[in-house]
Scaffold this motif. Sequence first.
Motif, PDB file in Angstrom:
ATOM      1  N   ARG A   1       0.836  -1.207   0.000  1.00  0.00           N
ATOM      2  CA  ARG A   1       0.000   0.000   0.000  1.00  0.00           C
ATOM      3  C   ARG A   1       0.868   1.253   0.000  1.00  0.00           C
ATOM      4  O   ARG A   1       0.602   2.219  -0.732  1.00  0.00           O
ATOM      5  CB  ARG A   1      -0.926   0.009   1.206  1.00  0.00           C
ATOM      6  N   MET A   2       1.893   1.255   0.808  1.00  0.00           N
ATOM      7  CA  MET A   2       2.760   2.436   0.885  1.00  0.00           C
ATOM      8  C   MET A   2       3.499   2.678  -0.428  1.00  0.00           C
ATOM      9  O   MET A   2       3.815   3.820  -0.773  1.00  0.00           O
ATOM     10  CB  MET A   2       3.755   2.283   2.034  1.00  0.00           C
ATOM     11  N   SER A   3       3.741   1.624  -1.186  1.00  0.00           N
ATOM     12  CA  SER A   3       4.514   1.749  -2.423  1.00  0.00           C
ATOM     13  C   SER A   3       3.737   2.397  -3.549  1.00  0.00           C
ATOM     14  O   SER A   3       4.345   2.989  -4.454  1.00  0.00           O
ATOM     15  CB  SER A   3       5.014   0.365  -2.874  1.00  0.00           C
ATOM     16  N   ASN A   4       2.404   2.306  -3.517  1.00  0.00           N
ATOM     17  CA  ASN A   4       1.618   2.876  -4.618  1.00  0.00           C
ATOM     18  C   ASN A   4       0.146   2.967  -4.219  1.00  0.00           C
ATOM     19  O   ASN A   4      -0.587   1.994  -4.319  1.00  0.00           O
ATOM     20  CB  ASN A   4       1.763   2.023  -5.883  1.00  0.00           C
ATOM     21  N   THR A   5      -0.271   4.135  -3.756  1.00  0.00           N
ATOM     22  CA  THR A   5      -1.673   4.364  -3.412  1.00  0.00           C
ATOM     23  C   THR A   5      -2.044   5.822  -3.659  1.00  0.00           C
ATOM     24  O   THR A   5      -1.324   6.732  -3.223  1.00  0.00           O
ATOM     25  CB  THR A   5      -1.952   4.023  -1.924  1.00  0.00           C
ATOM     26  N   ASP A   6      -3.125   6.042  -4.349  1.00  0.00           N
ATOM     27  CA  ASP A   6      -3.675   7.383  -4.552  1.00  0.00           C
ATOM     28  C   ASP A   6      -2.667   8.366  -5.152  1.00  0.00           C
ATOM     29  O   ASP A   6      -2.671   9.555  -4.829  1.00  0.00           O
ATOM     30  CB  ASP A   6      -4.217   7.954  -3.231  1.00  0.00           C
ATOM     31  N   GLY A   7      -1.798   7.854  -6.011  1.00  0.00           N
ATOM     32  CA  GLY A   7      -0.851   8.748  -6.671  1.00  0.00           C
ATOM     33  C   GLY A   7       0.393   9.061  -5.865  1.00  0.00           C
ATOM     34  O   GLY A   7       1.172   9.953  -6.233  1.00  0.00           O
ATOM     35  N   TRP A   8       0.618   8.325  -4.776  1.00  0.00           N
ATOM     36  CA  TRP A   8       1.786   8.560  -3.939  1.00  0.00           C
ATOM     37  C   TRP A   8       2.553   7.260  -3.704  1.00  0.00           C
ATOM     38  O   TRP A   8       1.969   6.179  -3.692  1.00  0.00           O
ATOM     39  CB  TRP A   8       1.387   9.126  -2.572  1.00  0.00           C
ATOM     40  N   SER A   9       3.848   7.390  -3.472  1.00  0.00           N
ATOM     41  CA  SER A   9       4.670   6.279  -2.991  1.00  0.00           C
ATOM     42  C   SER A   9       5.388   6.754  -1.737  1.00  0.00           C
ATOM     43  O   SER A   9       6.034   7.802  -1.755  1.00  0.00           O
ATOM     44  CB  SER A   9       5.696   5.854  -4.050  1.00  0.00           C
ATOM     45  N   LEU A  10       5.238   5.992  -0.664  1.00  0.00           N
ATOM     46  CA  LEU A  10       5.884   6.318   0.600  1.00  0.00           C
ATOM     47  C   LEU A  10       6.918   5.239   0.897  1.00  0.00           C
ATOM     48  O   LEU A  10       6.572   4.058   1.024  1.00  0.00           O
ATOM     49  CB  LEU A  10       4.861   6.379   1.742  1.00  0.00           C
ATOM     50  N   TYR A  11       8.183   5.646   1.002  1.00  0.00           N
ATOM     51  CA  TYR A  11       9.250   4.682   1.217  1.00  0.00           C
ATOM     52  C   TYR A  11       9.828   4.837   2.633  1.00  0.00           C
ATOM     53  O   TYR A  11      10.343   5.894   2.995  1.00  0.00           O
ATOM     54  CB  TYR A  11      10.347   4.869   0.175  1.00  0.00           C
ATOM     55  N   ALA A  12       9.717   3.765   3.416  1.00  0.00           N
ATOM     56  CA  ALA A  12      10.220   3.773   4.796  1.00  0.00           C
ATOM     57  C   ALA A  12      11.706   3.479   4.805  1.00  0.00           C
ATOM     58  O   ALA A  12      12.133   2.401   4.393  1.00  0.00           O
ATOM     59  CB  ALA A  12       9.469   2.735   5.621  1.00  0.00           C
ATOM     60  N   THR A  13      12.500   4.418   5.272  1.00  0.00           N
ATOM     61  CA  THR A  13      13.951   4.221   5.304  1.00  0.00           C
ATOM     62  C   THR A  13      14.429   3.762   6.681  1.00  0.00           C
ATOM     63  O   THR A  13      15.625   3.634   6.910  1.00  0.00           O
ATOM     64  CB  THR A  13      14.678   5.523   4.909  1.00  0.00           C
ATOM     65  N   ASP A  14      13.481   3.527   7.592  1.00  0.00           N
ATOM     66  CA  ASP A  14      13.818   3.018   8.923  1.00  0.00           C
ATOM     67  C   ASP A  14      12.754   2.008   9.342  1.00  0.00           C
ATOM     68  O   ASP A  14      12.008   2.221  10.291  1.00  0.00           O
ATOM     69  CB  ASP A  14      13.900   4.179   9.926  1.00  0.00           C
ATOM     70  N   MET A  15      12.695   0.898   8.623  1.00  0.00           N
ATOM     71  CA  MET A  15      11.682  -0.140   8.848  1.00  0.00           C
ATOM     72  C   MET A  15      12.193  -1.121   9.905  1.00  0.00           C
ATOM     73  O   MET A  15      12.617  -2.233   9.599  1.00  0.00           O
ATOM     74  CB  MET A  15      11.374  -0.871   7.544  1.00  0.00           C
ATOM     75  N   THR A  16      12.182  -0.694  11.170  1.00  0.00           N
ATOM     76  CA  THR A  16      12.646  -1.572  12.240  1.00  0.00           C
ATOM     77  C   THR A  16      11.451  -2.113  13.010  1.00  0.00           C
ATOM     78  O   THR A  16      10.344  -1.567  12.962  1.00  0.00           O
ATOM     79  CB  THR A  16      13.570  -0.817  13.214  1.00  0.00           C
ATOM     80  N   ILE A  17      11.687  -3.166  13.758  1.00  0.00           N
ATOM     81  CA  ILE A  17      10.608  -3.787  14.527  1.00  0.00           C
ATOM     82  C   ILE A  17      10.070  -2.838  15.584  1.00  0.00           C
ATOM     83  O   ILE A  17       8.913  -2.919  15.999  1.00  0.00           O
ATOM     84  CB  ILE A  17      11.099  -5.112  15.148  1.00  0.00           C
TER      85      ILE A  17
ATOM     86  N   LEU B   1       6.943   7.777  11.879  1.00  0.00           N
ATOM     87  CA  LEU B   1       6.982   8.226  10.489  1.00  0.00           C
ATOM     88  C   LEU B   1       8.065   9.272  10.233  1.00  0.00           C
ATOM     89  O   LEU B   1       8.006  10.018   9.261  1.00  0.00           O
ATOM     90  CB  LEU B   1       5.616   8.788  10.075  1.00  0.00           C
ATOM     91  N   GLU B   2       9.052   9.334  11.110  1.00  0.00           N
ATOM     92  CA  GLU B   2      10.077  10.376  10.970  1.00  0.00           C
ATOM     93  C   GLU B   2      10.913  10.185   9.715  1.00  0.00           C
ATOM     94  O   GLU B   2      11.373  11.153   9.109  1.00  0.00           O
ATOM     95  CB  GLU B   2      10.985  10.394  12.200  1.00  0.00           C
ATOM     96  N   ASN B   3      11.119   8.934   9.304  1.00  0.00           N
ATOM     97  CA  ASN B   3      12.009   8.650   8.176  1.00  0.00           C
ATOM     98  C   ASN B   3      11.244   7.998   7.026  1.00  0.00           C
ATOM     99  O   ASN B   3      11.377   6.802   6.774  1.00  0.00           O
ATOM    100  CB  ASN B   3      13.164   7.747   8.628  1.00  0.00           C
ATOM    101  N   ILE B   4      10.446   8.789   6.349  1.00  0.00           N
ATOM    102  CA  ILE B   4       9.699   8.318   5.189  1.00  0.00           C
ATOM    103  C   ILE B   4       9.867   9.308   4.046  1.00  0.00           C
ATOM    104  O   ILE B   4       9.660  10.513   4.217  1.00  0.00           O
ATOM    105  CB  ILE B   4       8.202   8.138   5.516  1.00  0.00           C
ATOM    106  N   ILE B   5      10.272   8.790   2.899  1.00  0.00           N
ATOM    107  CA  ILE B   5      10.414   9.609   1.694  1.00  0.00           C
ATOM    108  C   ILE B   5       9.131   9.501   0.883  1.00  0.00           C
ATOM    109  O   ILE B   5       8.608   8.408   0.671  1.00  0.00           O
ATOM    110  CB  ILE B   5      11.626   9.140   0.868  1.00  0.00           C
ATOM    111  N   VAL B   6       8.603  10.638   0.446  1.00  0.00           N
ATOM    112  CA  VAL B   6       7.336  10.674  -0.292  1.00  0.00           C
ATOM    113  C   VAL B   6       7.597  11.024  -1.752  1.00  0.00           C
ATOM    114  O   VAL B   6       8.257  12.030  -2.048  1.00  0.00           O
ATOM    115  CB  VAL B   6       6.367  11.710   0.322  1.00  0.00           C
ATOM    116  N   VAL B   7       7.081  10.200  -2.648  1.00  0.00           N
ATOM    117  CA  VAL B   7       7.203  10.430  -4.087  1.00  0.00           C
ATOM    118  C   VAL B   7       5.821  10.725  -4.655  1.00  0.00           C
ATOM    119  O   VAL B   7       4.875   9.958  -4.443  1.00  0.00           O
ATOM    120  CB  VAL B   7       7.819   9.210  -4.801  1.00  0.00           C
ATOM    121  N   ASP B   8       5.720  11.827  -5.368  1.00  0.00           N
ATOM    122  CA  ASP B   8       4.478  12.202  -6.053  1.00  0.00           C
ATOM    123  C   ASP B   8       4.492  11.543  -7.437  1.00  0.00           C
ATOM    124  O   ASP B   8       5.209  11.969  -8.337  1.00  0.00           O
ATOM    125  CB  ASP B   8       4.405  13.724  -6.177  1.00  0.00           C
ATOM    126  N   ARG B   9       3.710  10.512  -7.594  1.00  0.00           N
ATOM    127  CA  ARG B   9       3.716   9.752  -8.846  1.00  0.00           C
ATOM    128  C   ARG B   9       3.191  10.595 -10.012  1.00  0.00           C
ATOM    129  O   ARG B   9       3.622  10.424 -11.149  1.00  0.00           O
ATOM    130  CB  ARG B   9       2.891   8.469  -8.672  1.00  0.00           C
TER     131      ARG B   9
END
Length: 403
Positions: free
Chosen positions: A250-266, A282-290
């Motif tokens: 869902r984070m990779s492609n939803t509603d025209g956005w991609s959200l990439y988690a750069t700190d995906m820890t447990i 959510l401090e370390n998330i890069i947002v891409v406007d598709r």
Amino acid sequence: MMQRQIFLFFRRHKFFFILLVFIPALFLFKKLDMDFAELQYCPICYGNDFCPPILNGSVKLTRFSSWSFIQLFNSKNVFFATYGQKKVVLKKLGHNFEIRNARENICTTVFKKEKGCNVRESLKVLLNEYYGDVVETFPSLGLRSADIFQCPSQRLVKAILENYVNQLTDLDERSITGMLNFIAVSLVNQEPLLLQMFPASKGWPFPEYYGSCGLLSAVSDEGIPLLRFVNKPWHFRAELVLQILHLADRMSNTDGWSLYATDMTIDNLSVDPNGKVKFIDLENIIVVDRYELTNRRPAKWLRLAESVYDECDSNCLSFSTEDLCSHLNADHNFYAVCRSLLSSYAYRGAGPHGLLHGIPKEVEAKWKLKHWLRECQKPSIKRGRLKAKSQLITALEEIHRAP
């Protein structure tokens, strides 16, 4: 003689009496008030829309958060509370030194004034240079260091700013204050920006954002840390992993956005009372406007951006911001999940398959999960990680449906 004996008694036992006075003070209950929220720093604060329930007593600290001495060791500045029937988390969004640095550096970072400034007047001057247009002013604010603004998108900037100002041109005094709140949040921690832009009410797997008061941000308490589930029965853990893979999808492609988690820890995931996995930091998330990418079409933008496996002795997750910003699709979130949660890097003492440790023999014989987990971490072929995540999702869905 009696006075001397009393004096000697107190002298010999003075340490005991000091503790007798000091220890009860440590366990005094901390009150939520203007000082706790540090409202004196406004408008260089996160906002005031959640001040009424905090200041009128509707929000009450719970657990150890209400003990004074705990706050001496609460370096993360995270406090648990209740808001009516809801459990909430109050966050100062950073360590004390990070917040202090943001306050002290706002004049040099944003307004390019070395010896301090009147932030309200300085913002007005800066806005006037751009004819009062907030969106046009944004590139001059020096806020590009936040992950959310790493990839160019005027649509994203406009949508976030609308949460802080009444209008995007010719700002009134209230909107000037909102703009300063936006700047303060951007300098300390982008989480409130993301929670408002991608709200839980629209199905995003994040906490609900209630608002801010001074240097406190209030979000929903999303339950129990994922780490507490690492020794639960395998089929229960498999269902959690399936949710996490869907979350990454869902984070990779939803509603025209991609959200990439750069700190995906447990530590950044939790399980709510309904058994739903939520991403809580959510401090370390890069947002891409598709849509922006589709309009710009940079070189090789339609090629899949494939993350490169990096061997290390800790949970290091390599990524290229440039690649994520310039490609319509990337396998980064699945790399983050498989490397940081489904490998020996998942947590201290984790086995080779992290959260999926102890795969039952009959499950492995049918679905070859170990192979696909390796492929997801370190693919042997082009686009291998996407194939691996699809195989893992298919297998875990079938396992979950099985009686």
